[in-house]
Design a protein around this motif. Structure first.
Motif, PDB file in Angstrom:
ATOM      1  N   THR A 129      57.183  75.757  58.018  1.00 33.62           N
ATOM      2  CA  THR A 129      57.219  74.383  57.526  1.00 33.62           C
ATOM      3  C   THR A 129      56.451  73.493  58.499  1.00 33.62           C
ATOM      4  OG1 THR A 129      58.600  72.499  56.848  1.00 33.62           O
ATOM      5  CG2 THR A 129      59.413  73.839  58.679  1.00 33.62           C
ATOM      6  N   ASP A 136      52.873  79.716  57.116  1.00 30.40           N
ATOM      7  CA  ASP A 136      53.515  78.445  57.416  1.00 30.40           C
ATOM      8  C   ASP A 136      55.007  78.539  57.114  1.00 30.40           C
ATOM      9  OD1 ASP A 136      51.076  76.777  57.948  1.00 30.40           O
ATOM     10  OD2 ASP A 136      50.630  77.384  55.894  1.00 30.40           O
ATOM     11  N   CYS A 141      65.589  75.254  61.766  1.00 32.59           N
ATOM     12  CA  CYS A 141      64.689  75.875  60.801  1.00 32.59           C
ATOM     13  C   CYS A 141      64.081  77.172  61.333  1.00 32.59           C
ATOM     14  CB  CYS A 141      63.596  74.892  60.407  1.00 32.59           C
ATOM     15  SG  CYS A 141      64.191  73.536  59.379  1.00 32.59           S
ATOM     16  N   GLN A 180      57.112  70.092  57.834  1.00 28.92           N
ATOM     17  CA  GLN A 180      57.805  68.876  57.439  1.00 28.92           C
ATOM     18  C   GLN A 180      59.065  68.618  58.268  1.00 28.92           C
ATOM     19  OE1 GLN A 180      56.322  66.951  55.502  1.00 28.92           O
ATOM     20  NE2 GLN A 180      54.917  68.178  54.288  1.00 28.92           N
TER      21      GLN A 180
END
Length: 269
Positions: free
Chosen positions: A40, A38, A54, A42
């Motif tokens: 993210t 993972d 990101c 979020q």
């Protein structure tokens, strides 16, 4: 054909619902031995610009041929394309909505396909609201075990992939101008001004989003300012960022994605 490439997941699904776990289950149904990491989950809801940043910040830290599945997809079920992209050192799988444009600014796309071959989907009749489960997770898993990219669908020109329109940093006679491209969970404001646009340490940052300009001193670490004070530093990924020692620069300055910032060398102040 069999491989065991790493898969990464990046979404805006959060962790309170089942969506991320279900995607991992769809991957495990194809090959339970695949390693899934993972990045993210979020990402702010439907924030393609944050997803772009990101993924761009993360992809280079993974081994060659890693399969990056990214799903921030406000256009799910519409006529936006679902794509897979082969780059020099990785694969990208997800919606063609600009979220891959950060990676593609650093990594050349060798080939791309629109995901039209339902043989490699979880179901030939996917949900109109959950392509992450029914298309992207399944396709990513097949790529990870060695299915050739060209089998996944119709070839498209890499140059036709959607590019998120992100203004460039501009070097000026007195410094450089840029904008806020990401706000992290600490409230640090990460700009699009890279460290190679900054000469020496004799500079400060100016914010002029209101009638009164705010000048922020530069430093090397967060602790170069007193607690509660603003400081401008070069962050771990090489971008200039605005921080508050022990606090949130975003809360103090109320800046958002796209707000302008300017470096001014002190010789010109």
């Amino acid at each position: 054909m069999s491989k065991n490439r790493i898969i990464t997941l990046l979404t805006d699904f959060g962790l309170s619902d089942v969506y991320v776990g279900v995607m991992k289950g769809a991957i495990a149904q194809i090959n339970s031995q695949l390693k899934v990491i993972d990045i993210t989950h979020q990402i702010p809801s439907q924030n393609i610009a944050a997803a772009r940043f990101c993924l761009m910040a993360a992809f280079a830290y993974f081994p060659p041929e890693t399969v990056h599945i990214a799903v921030v997809d406000p256009g799910v079920g519409s006529n936006r394309r679902a794509v897979a992209v082969k780059c020099a050192n990785c694969f990208l799988v997800g919606p063609d909505n600009g979220l891959f444009s950060g990676v593609l600014s650093r990594e050349s796309a060798i080939a791309a396909v629109e995901l039209t071959n339902s043989q490699y989907w979880r179901s030939p009749q996917p949900s109109s609201t959950f392509h992450g489960r029914d298309i992207f997770a399944a396709v990513g898993a097949h790529l990870a075990i060695g299915v050739p990219l060209e089998e996944l669908g119709r070839a498209v020109r890499p140059a036709s992939l959607v590019q998120l329109q992100i203004p460039n940093c501009a070097v000026t006679a007195t410094g450089a101008t840029g904008f806020v491209q990401y706000v992290d969970r600490f409230g640090n404001l990460i700009t699009n001004i890279p460290n190679n646009c900054i000469i020496g340490n004799n500079w400060s940052l100016t914010i002029s989003n209101s009638s009164d300009a705010i000048r922020i001193p530069s430093g090397k670490t967060y602790s170069d300012s007193n607690p509660g004070e603003l400081i401008a530093i070069i962050g771990s990924d090489g971008w200039l960022e605005i921080a508050v020692n022990g606090g949130s620069a975003q809360s103090v300055l109320q800046l958002q994605f796209g707000d302008k910032v300017e470096i001014i060398y002190r010789d010109y102040v």
